[in-house]
Design a protein around this motif. Structure first.
Motif, PDB file in Angstrom:
ATOM      1  N   MET A  21      -5.063 -10.396  -1.729  1.00  0.00           N
ATOM      2  CA  MET A  21      -5.547  -9.155  -1.602  1.00  0.00           C
ATOM      3  C   MET A  21      -6.307  -9.000  -3.084  1.00  0.00           C
ATOM      4  SD  MET A  21      -3.746  -5.476  -1.940  1.00  0.00           S
ATOM      5  CE  MET A  21      -2.161  -6.224  -0.798  1.00  0.00           C
ATOM      6  N   ARG A  76      -0.807   8.807 -10.930  1.00  0.00           N
ATOM      7  CA  ARG A  76      -1.256   7.606 -11.418  1.00  0.00           C
ATOM      8  C   ARG A  76      -2.171   8.116 -12.854  1.00  0.00           C
ATOM      9  NH1 ARG A  76      -0.843   2.895 -11.953  1.00  0.00           N
ATOM     10  NH2 ARG A  76      -2.272   1.656 -11.029  1.00  0.00           N
ATOM     11  N   ARG A  77      -2.964   8.945 -12.655  1.00  0.00           N
ATOM     12  CA  ARG A  77      -3.840   9.335 -14.071  1.00  0.00           C
ATOM     13  C   ARG A  77      -3.053  10.059 -15.047  1.00  0.00           C
ATOM     14  NH1 ARG A  77      -5.718  14.553 -10.846  1.00  0.00           N
ATOM     15  NH2 ARG A  77      -6.649  13.111  -9.346  1.00  0.00           N
ATOM     16  N   ALA A 131      -1.238  10.070  -5.001  1.00  0.00           N
ATOM     17  CA  ALA A 131      -0.926   8.809  -5.557  1.00  0.00           C
ATOM     18  C   ALA A 131      -1.854   9.054  -6.880  1.00  0.00           C
ATOM     19  CB  ALA A 131      -1.057   7.733  -4.850  1.00  0.00           C
ATOM     20  N   ALA A 132      -3.031   9.479  -6.673  1.00  0.00           N
ATOM     21  CA  ALA A 132      -3.997   9.521  -7.697  1.00  0.00           C
ATOM     22  C   ALA A 132      -3.528  10.569  -8.891  1.00  0.00           C
ATOM     23  CB  ALA A 132      -5.276   9.770  -7.089  1.00  0.00           C
ATOM     24  N   ARG A 176      -7.801   6.986 -15.131  1.00  0.00           N
ATOM     25  CA  ARG A 176      -7.059   7.109 -13.794  1.00  0.00           C
ATOM     26  C   ARG A 176      -5.792   6.189 -13.768  1.00  0.00           C
ATOM     27  NH1 ARG A 176     -12.782   6.318 -12.774  1.00  0.00           N
ATOM     28  NH2 ARG A 176     -13.585   7.818 -11.419  1.00  0.00           N
ATOM     29  N   LYS A 213      -5.902  -3.735  -4.287  1.00  0.00           N
ATOM     30  CA  LYS A 213      -4.288  -3.407  -5.026  1.00  0.00           C
ATOM     31  C   LYS A 213      -4.383  -1.967  -5.793  1.00  0.00           C
ATOM     32  CE  LYS A 213      -0.256  -5.936  -6.167  1.00  0.00           C
ATOM     33  NZ  LYS A 213       0.437  -6.848  -6.320  1.00  0.00           N
ATOM     34  N   PHE A 214      -5.378  -1.974  -6.529  1.00  0.00           N
ATOM     35  CA  PHE A 214      -5.446  -0.694  -7.462  1.00  0.00           C
ATOM     36  C   PHE A 214      -5.584   0.271  -6.414  1.00  0.00           C
ATOM     37  CE2 PHE A 214      -5.969  -2.494 -11.675  1.00  0.00           C
ATOM     38  CZ  PHE A 214      -5.429  -1.615 -12.536  1.00  0.00           C
ATOM     39  N   PHE A 215      -6.654   0.464  -5.614  1.00  0.00           N
ATOM     40  CA  PHE A 215      -6.863   1.474  -4.768  1.00  0.00           C
ATOM     41  C   PHE A 215      -5.640   1.687  -3.834  1.00  0.00           C
ATOM     42  CE2 PHE A 215      -8.406   3.095  -0.720  1.00  0.00           C
ATOM     43  CZ  PHE A 215      -9.088   4.228  -1.330  1.00  0.00           C
ATOM     44  N   ASN A 216      -5.095   0.782  -3.583  1.00  0.00           N
ATOM     45  CA  ASN A 216      -3.811   0.713  -2.815  1.00  0.00           C
ATOM     46  C   ASN A 216      -2.911   1.564  -3.474  1.00  0.00           C
ATOM     47  OD1 ASN A 216      -4.890  -0.104  -0.472  1.00  0.00           O
ATOM     48  ND2 ASN A 216      -3.807  -2.260  -0.579  1.00  0.00           N
ATOM     49  N   SER A 217      -2.585   1.862  -4.772  1.00  0.00           N
ATOM     50  CA  SER A 217      -1.663   2.431  -5.557  1.00  0.00           C
ATOM     51  C   SER A 217      -2.189   3.672  -5.949  1.00  0.00           C
ATOM     52  CB  SER A 217      -1.247   1.559  -6.676  1.00  0.00           C
ATOM     53  OG  SER A 217      -2.041   1.504  -7.789  1.00  0.00           O
ATOM     54  N   GLY A 218      -3.541   4.136  -5.348  1.00  0.00           N
ATOM     55  CA  GLY A 218      -3.855   5.460  -5.859  1.00  0.00           C
ATOM     56  C   GLY A 218      -4.869   5.497  -7.034  1.00  0.00           C
ATOM     57  N   VAL A 219      -5.663   4.334  -7.429  1.00  0.00           N
ATOM     58  CA  VAL A 219      -6.622   4.275  -8.470  1.00  0.00           C
ATOM     59  C   VAL A 219      -8.023   4.196  -7.937  1.00  0.00           C
ATOM     60  CG1 VAL A 219      -7.406   3.265 -10.708  1.00  0.00           C
ATOM     61  CG2 VAL A 219      -4.943   3.457  -9.836  1.00  0.00           C
ATOM     62  N   LEU A 220      -8.939   4.856  -8.141  1.00  0.00           N
ATOM     63  CA  LEU A 220     -10.344   4.674  -7.456  1.00  0.00           C
ATOM     64  C   LEU A 220     -11.067   3.529  -8.132  1.00  0.00           C
ATOM     65  CD1 LEU A 220     -12.326   6.010  -5.153  1.00  0.00           C
ATOM     66  CD2 LEU A 220     -13.224   7.278  -7.165  1.00  0.00           C
ATOM     67  N   PRO A 256     -10.986   9.946  -0.765  1.00  0.00           N
ATOM     68  CA  PRO A 256     -11.389   8.796   0.172  1.00  0.00           C
ATOM     69  C   PRO A 256     -10.741   8.518   1.231  1.00  0.00           C
ATOM     70  CG  PRO A 256     -10.331   7.695  -1.928  1.00  0.00           C
ATOM     71  CD  PRO A 256     -10.347   9.243  -2.121  1.00  0.00           C
ATOM     72  N   LEU A 303       3.536  -1.661  -6.463  1.00  0.00           N
ATOM     73  CA  LEU A 303       3.412  -2.018  -4.936  1.00  0.00           C
ATOM     74  C   LEU A 303       4.145  -3.330  -4.942  1.00  0.00           C
ATOM     75  CD1 LEU A 303      -0.313  -1.327  -4.239  1.00  0.00           C
ATOM     76  CD2 LEU A 303       1.659   0.049  -3.601  1.00  0.00           C
ATOM     77  N   LYS A 340       0.912  -1.153  -0.049  1.00  0.00           N
ATOM     78  CA  LYS A 340       0.006  -0.106   0.061  1.00  0.00           C
ATOM     79  C   LYS A 340       0.860   1.362   0.059  1.00  0.00           C
ATOM     80  CE  LYS A 340      -3.883   1.776   2.689  1.00  0.00           C
ATOM     81  NZ  LYS A 340      -4.768   2.085   3.664  1.00  0.00           N
ATOM     82  N   ILE A 341       0.449   2.147  -0.892  1.00  0.00           N
ATOM     83  CA  ILE A 341       1.246   3.361  -0.775  1.00  0.00           C
ATOM     84  C   ILE A 341       1.328   3.977   0.681  1.00  0.00           C
ATOM     85  CG2 ILE A 341       0.978   4.231  -3.029  1.00  0.00           C
ATOM     86  CD1 ILE A 341      -1.393   6.001  -1.837  1.00  0.00           C
ATOM     87  N   TRP A 390      -3.377   9.574  -0.290  1.00  0.00           N
ATOM     88  CA  TRP A 390      -4.152   8.749  -1.462  1.00  0.00           C
ATOM     89  C   TRP A 390      -4.297   9.733  -2.521  1.00  0.00           C
ATOM     90  CZ3 TRP A 390      -8.205   8.830  -4.711  1.00  0.00           C
ATOM     91  CH2 TRP A 390      -8.550   7.816  -5.650  1.00  0.00           C
TER      92      TRP A 390
END
Lengths: 106, 368, 263
Positions: free
Chosen positions: C1, B202-203, B198-199, C126, C6-13, C41, B210, B190-191, B195
């Motif tokens: 997981m 990522r975008r 990170a978003a 995203r 996993k996606f969410f944990n790397s910053g992707v909703l 979130p 990870l 997890k980062i 959050w």
């Protein structure tokens, strides 16, 4: 030169342009910026060679805490170039080994 | 020998705030900073800060520094704060309470303060991997200095190691400087940073890998690439290592408090993993076990700049009060306000670690 | 997981969560100038979305660490929060804009180059993949602090996925940049593009892209390309024809050909 000319947020107030020498080669930098930054802008990434293992070393912490960027500046070895300001005509040299203490009166 | 009422060591967000607060009560302050430019890490931050209005939320870090500098100018002109830039504190001598420092590389000076606020900040951590001393492996703070203070591009393609707030923010800043981010590696599942940071990257197409770590930097004289490795929850390798091309490897694997002089002063120290290293025990007004020494900011435990500024205010306030500046009412009113702000800043998910850490080193007050 | 986690944990909703919800559909479709979407979130100490909102649509925070809550009836789509949020987590979507297949998005932007009005830009999801093109109709700087708000018209069915834009060069997925045919320098992206258009045999791809027509005659790329065809069309690899393999299978000098042959 590896300089950021345009930035979405920042404007850089650079000092006066000055000449300096890296291992005898003439280079351009800005007065008052750290020597290490001026060298990096000129594409120089190796600042010294370590005494024991002869490993190349460069910029690392940028706040004068790590010893990675020691160089010979105007004859003085072990100068922390990341926190030493560049001045006109400065002679900066790659440091090999531990550096020699300059002779008295030099 | 020089003398001063309050010596603040470190001119970052915590030190600046401490100096301003102490001077606002009338104390005479000397502010010592090792860098060529005052402001510590604050002047390198192009992103807008979190927090509330009191912490200048929504204002970029470097502009918050400007606000503090403006406040500083007034006190400088009144002679209340004396700023010594490019001056590195080199030691504290317990016998006579003297602090030594060098001006630039040459001049060695001694100063005897009545009270000291240690706001010495943090230093970057290294992690072991082959060739991690190769030119091109840089600390995240170093990269920020190079590009955001001096406008020099650190490289063309950067591999970022660490997805805490620093790794995420510096990645975004590198993209603003036109530099490509090959990937951000994070050994955990997890980062660690916010959050939303990170978003943001990522975008823009930056992969955050990870459960990945760096095994080796490639190159003979300078970095030309890296070997990365997927790992499991026990950090054991999974599958084959991979090779990536890059000319810079940026380490954002954490900071550790700079506390040498606190040790020299004989302050009671404790290792607190949540605060990222050894820190001084302190009371609620940031006073250490040494009655003349206060601590603030990252030197007191790694946290955000917003809380460092509030901690600096608390320490400056208390150090000045110890010299009988300010009334008990003012002291009470301000400290209550600062404590409220600190607890707000630390109440969230990311603040949980800080809360756990602080309860191990904070005491209500030192025995009289 | 799970993958989602996993996606969410790397910053992707990956799905709606407290602090990251869509506006009510009815109101959204009728509200001129659009409504805000905040994707925030995680509980962090931050409230500028509320303090910058001129209409009180972003509700006050009891605790500064709360995730944002929105009273959509008060949101005017002004995008002041879009330009103020330190996390660049706010955006506005106006479904009333333009034709029935269009929508307007107001996105925060702090990168160079700055898009110009009328410019055609890549719209990214995203994870940074280009999913469509958009047309920039306005660029504003609400707080005069260098954070820009780009107004971009996108296909209406993409508003839940587009989260940023990129100017100029088409943003491709990293994988798409891989060179597959080294001789003729054709990338995976180009190959995929043509397979999607229906060119799903090696010979057809050869004619449109010159893959396999260089010195190596497809030794390096044939299998990769056909596996790609298999993935996209669902035909098992073993059933896909290999295409016509003509001589010479190795480069031969023209002079040798001219001189040679049966005596």
């Amino acid at each position: 030169m590896n300089l950021i000319e345009k930035h979405p947020i920042l404007e850089f107030q650079r000092g006066r342009k000055v000449q300096f020498f890296f291992d005898g080669q003439e280079m351009e930098g800005f007065e008052g910026e750290p020597i290490a930054a001026a060298l990096h802008a000129n594409g120089v990434r190796i600042y010294r060679v370590t005494p024991e293992m002869k490993r190349p070393r460069g910029f690392f912490c940028a706040i004068g805490k790590c010893s990675s960027c020691f160089m010979v500046v105007d004859g003085v070895p072990n100068v922390r170039t990341c926190v030493t300001a560049l001045t006109e005509g400065m002679r900066v040299e790659t440091q090999t080994g531990k550096g020699l203490v300059p002779p008295v009166g030099a | 020998m020089r003398e001063t009422e309050i010596l603040v060591i470190g001119g970052g967000p915590a030190g600046l705030s401490a100096a301003l607060e102490a001077a606002s009560l009338g104390a005479e302050v000397t502010l010592l900073d090792s860098d060529l430019k005052l402001g510590g890490q604050l002047i390198k931050q192009t992103h807008k800060f979190f927090g509330s209005k009191e912490e200048h939320a929504g204002t970029r870090g470097l502009l918050i520094a400007d606000l503090l500098f403006r406040e500083l100018e007034d006190y400088k002109s009144q002679g209340k704060i004396k700023v010594l830039s490019n001056c590195t504190a080199t030691g504290y001598y317990k016998e006579d309470g003297v602090v030594s420092y060098v001006v630039g590389e040459d001049e060695y000076v001694r100063i005897r303060p009545r009270k000291i606020v240690m706001a010495t900040g943090a230093q970057e951590r290294l992690i072991p991997f082959h060739n991690n001393d190769l030119p091109g492996v840089y600390g995240a703070g170093a990269i920020q200095t190079l590009m955001n203070v001096y406008g020099v591009t650190p490289g063309q393609r950067v591999l970022m190691v660490g997805a805490g707030n620093i790794g995420l923010i510096v990645s975004y800043q590198l993209m603003q400087a036109g530099v490509e981010i090959v990937a951000i590696l994070e050994a955990l599942s997890k980062i660690g940073g916010y959050w939303v940071h990170a978003a943001k990257v990522r975008r823009m197409g930056v992969p955050i890998l990870l459960n990945h770590t760096i095994k080796e930097a490639l190159g003979t004289d300078v970095v030309t690439g890296a070997v990365i490795q997927e790992v499991d929850s026990k950090f054991q390798p999974v599958g084959d290592p991979q090779r990536v091309d890059c000319d810079v490897i940026c380490l954002a694997v954490g900071l550790t408090p700079t506390c040498e002089m606190l040790w020299q002063a004989g302050c009671e120290m404790k290792f607190v993993p949540q605060l990222c290293g050894y820190v001084a025990k302190r009371d609620s007004l940031m006073r250490t076990s040494h009655p003349d020494i206060w601590v603030a900011g990252d030197a007191a435990g790694i946290e955000e700049a917003s809380s460092a500024m509030v901690e600096g205010r608390v320490a400056g306030l208390a150090a000045a009060a110890a010299l009988n500046y300010g009334t008990p009412e003012v002291l009470k009113e301000r400290s209550t306000m600062y404590h409220k702000r600190l607890s707000d800043l630390r109440a969230g998910e990311v603040g949980e670690k800080i809360r756990e850490g602080l309860c191990q080193v904070c005491c209500e007050c030192w025995g009289a | 997981m799970t993958d989602k986690e996993k996606f969410f944990n790397s910053g992707v909703l990956t799905e709606e969560r407290p602090g990251a919800v869509l506006p009510p559909q009815d109101l959204w479709e009728s509200k001129k100038n659009g409504l805000v979407i905040i994707e925030c979130p995680q509980r962090i100490p931050c409230n500028p979305c509320h303090t910058s909102c001129p209409t009180g649509a972003v509700l006050p925070f009891d605790d500064i660490n709360d995730t944002p809550r929105i009273d959509y009836s008060k949101c005017t789509g002004c995008a002041m929060c879009v330009a103020k949020c330190p996390g660049l987590a706010c955006l506005v979507v106006d479904l009333t804009y333009g034709g029935p297949d269009e929508a307007l998005m107001k996105l925060p932007y702090e990168i160079l180059p700055v898009p110009e009005k009328g410019e055609d830009v890549a719209c990214m999801n995203r994870t940074g993949q280009e999913i469509c093109r958009g047309k920039v109709v306005n660029v504003t700087e609400p707080w005069k602090d260098r954070t820009l708000v780009v107004h971009v018209v996108v296909p209406r069915d993409k508003v839940q996925d587009v989260r940023t834009i990129k100017v100029g060069r088409v943003a491709k997925k990293k994988e798409d940049d891989m060179v597959i045919c080294r001789c003729e320098e054709v990338t995976l992206g180009e190959i995929r593009e043509w397979i999607h258009k229906g060119y799903d045999t090696f010979d057809e791809l050869k004619r449109v892209l010159r893959v396999g027509m260089g010195p190596c005659q497809g030794r390096g790329c044939r299998e990769i390309i056909l596996r790609e065809v298999s993935k996209i069309t669902g035909t098992p690899y073993a059933l896909i024809p290999q295409g016509t393999i003509r001589p010479p299978v190795k480069p031969v000098k023209l002079g040798a050909l001219a001189k040679g042959g049966d005596k």
